[in-house]
Write a protein that holds these residues in place. Structure first.
Motif, PDB file in Angstrom:
ATOM      1  N   TRP A   1       3.206   3.347  -5.265  1.00 39.31           N
ATOM      2  CA  TRP A   1       3.435   4.795  -5.312  1.00 39.31           C
ATOM      3  C   TRP A   1       2.125   5.532  -5.587  1.00 39.31           C
ATOM      4  O   TRP A   1       1.842   6.563  -4.968  1.00 39.31           O
ATOM      5  N   LEU A   2       1.316   5.020  -6.495  1.00 40.89           N
ATOM      6  CA  LEU A   2       0.031   5.650  -6.810  1.00 40.89           C
ATOM      7  C   LEU A   2      -0.892   5.643  -5.595  1.00 40.89           C
ATOM      8  O   LEU A   2      -1.662   6.586  -5.383  1.00 40.89           O
ATOM      9  N   PHE A   3      -0.791   4.583  -4.793  1.00 40.22           N
ATOM     10  CA  PHE A   3      -1.567   4.513  -3.547  1.00 40.22           C
ATOM     11  C   PHE A   3      -1.220   5.699  -2.647  1.00 40.22           C
ATOM     12  O   PHE A   3      -2.113   6.364  -2.100  1.00 40.22           O
ATOM     13  N   ASP A   4       0.065   5.994  -2.497  1.00 38.96           N
ATOM     14  CA  ASP A   4       0.486   7.136  -1.676  1.00 38.96           C
ATOM     15  C   ASP A   4       0.014   8.455  -2.285  1.00 38.96           C
ATOM     16  O   ASP A   4      -0.425   9.362  -1.563  1.00 38.96           O
ATOM     17  N   ILE A   5       0.088   8.559  -3.609  1.00 42.50           N
ATOM     18  CA  ILE A   5      -0.361   9.782  -4.278  1.00 42.50           C
ATOM     19  C   ILE A   5      -1.850  10.003  -4.037  1.00 42.50           C
ATOM     20  O   ILE A   5      -2.292  11.130  -3.742  1.00 42.50           O
ATOM     21  N   LEU A   6      -2.656   8.955  -4.155  1.00 43.95           N
ATOM     22  CA  LEU A   6      -4.104   9.081  -3.967  1.00 43.95           C
ATOM     23  C   LEU A   6      -4.441   9.540  -2.549  1.00 43.95           C
ATOM     24  O   LEU A   6      -5.413  10.277  -2.335  1.00 43.95           O
TER      25      LEU A   6
END
Length: 347
Positions: free
Chosen positions: A216-221
């Motif tokens: 999820w953090l990958f998508d946010i970044l």
């Protein structure tokens, strides 16, 4: 766009690589959005390199396991052959049909174990570790959210009482009162089974959250390269792993209601996962413009890299535990063969 989706879908179906699907999805969105994507591509390259290093480390451990097990089979076979050769002529059992059958079974067991291990080793490294099915995640979360101690006792009491009555009847009927002890133990376990179930579900869900958060953090970044933090969070919900969607909806509501830092810090706080709190604090700092921009982004990228690396290490350790079983399994047919040799000597 439909033609692009179908064409890239052929590659995704062939390789079954989740990160490839993420990349393709990003490329389609980038083309529709337009503009420069240099920052996003640098981020993708950084994450790809970390993922590639973890995969190569995993592959090296697989090859070492295969070599070690093959060497173990050779040594164990030579040990068995050496022992049979040491018997004097009048005690030789090599030509006994049963001994020869034992040797054939020994080699066959070695082959079956090695074939099974080699099949596991040949699995594509591009495939990601299977996650819990969506329906199972929903059931587990529903159970944990609705967990109630008294209701659990009320639900378990009839079957626990029935188990105790059955054990008591057997003990009285056979006049062996010690049979009542296992009955009491089983009844207590059944009475407290909702606690056991909660523990197992909690462990499973926490493991899924640990795997899902870096993704999820990958998508946010990627999203915050072109969107502000609140919008990035809102857009990420649709494609977020199922285990995070409930928490993301709560985060969304908190942002919309203006809860500020409390909304970000409450995200996944009940799971107590290392790195999540610091990451959410940095996201909040970026959202209000006090995070220092590029420096905070670099820290978040590094944090995500560590989480991904830890997840890969966990997977490697789990596989390593599985391969330790293959190291020990060959000793079982060897022990059985030795027992057979002893029986033939007695004959």
């Amino acid at each position: 766009e439909l033609a692009q989706r179908e064409a890239l879908g052929m590659l995704e179906k062939e390789y079954a690589c989740e990160r490839m699907e993420v990349l393709h999805d990003f490329l389609r969105k980038a083309e529709n959005r337009g503009g420069s994507c240099d920052g996003e591509f640098r981020l993708l390259e950084t994450i790809r390199e970390a993922w590639e290093r973890a995969k190569m480390t995993y592959r090296s451990s697989l090859l070492m396991a295969r070599t070690a097990v093959a060497a173990e089979y050779i040594v164990l076979t030579l040990v068995c052959a050496f022992m049979l050769d040491q018997f004097p002529e009048d005690l030789s059992i090599v030509h006994f049909p049963i001994t020869q059958g034992l040797n054939v079974m020994l080699i066959l067991c070695f082959w079956l174990i090695y074939e099974r291990m080699d099949k596991r080793l040949s699995k594509s490294l591009l495939e990601e570790e299977a996650s819990m099915p969506t329906e199972k995640v929903r059931r587990s979360l529903h159970f944990l959210e609705g967990f109630h101690v008294k209701k659990g006792y009320v639900k378990n009491l009839p079957i626990a009482a029935a188990s105790l009555v059955l054990a008591g009847s057997l003990a009285i009927g056979s006049r062996k009162m010690f049979l009542l002890i296992p009955g009491i133990v089983v009844s207590l376990l059944l009475l407290h089974s909702h606690f056991i179930k909660r523990f197992l579900f909690s462990v499973q869900i926490k493991g899924e959250v640990k795997k899902a958060f870096p993704k999820w953090l990958f998508d946010i970044l990627l999203l915050i390269q072109s969107e502000n933090i609140p919008v990035a969070v809102f857009l990420s919900i649709k494609k977020a792993p199922e285990v995070l969607k409930k928490e993301l909806e709560v985060l969304k509501e908190g942002i919309e209601e203006g809860d500020g830092a409390d909304a970000f810090m409450a995200f996944l706080s009940s799971y107590q996962i290392a790195g999540v709190e610091n990451t959410m604090r940095r996201l909040y700092s970026l959202s209000i413009g006090t995070g220092g921009g590029g420096e905070v982004m670099e820290v978040m990228i590094d944090s995500n890299m560590r989480m991904l690396a830890e997840e890969q290490k966990r997977r490697i350790d789990t596989k390593g535990q599985m391969f330790s079983l293959y190291y020990m399994l060959p000793t079982v047919p060897v022990m059985l063969s030795m027992l057979g040799y002893g029986a033939m000597l007695m004959v």
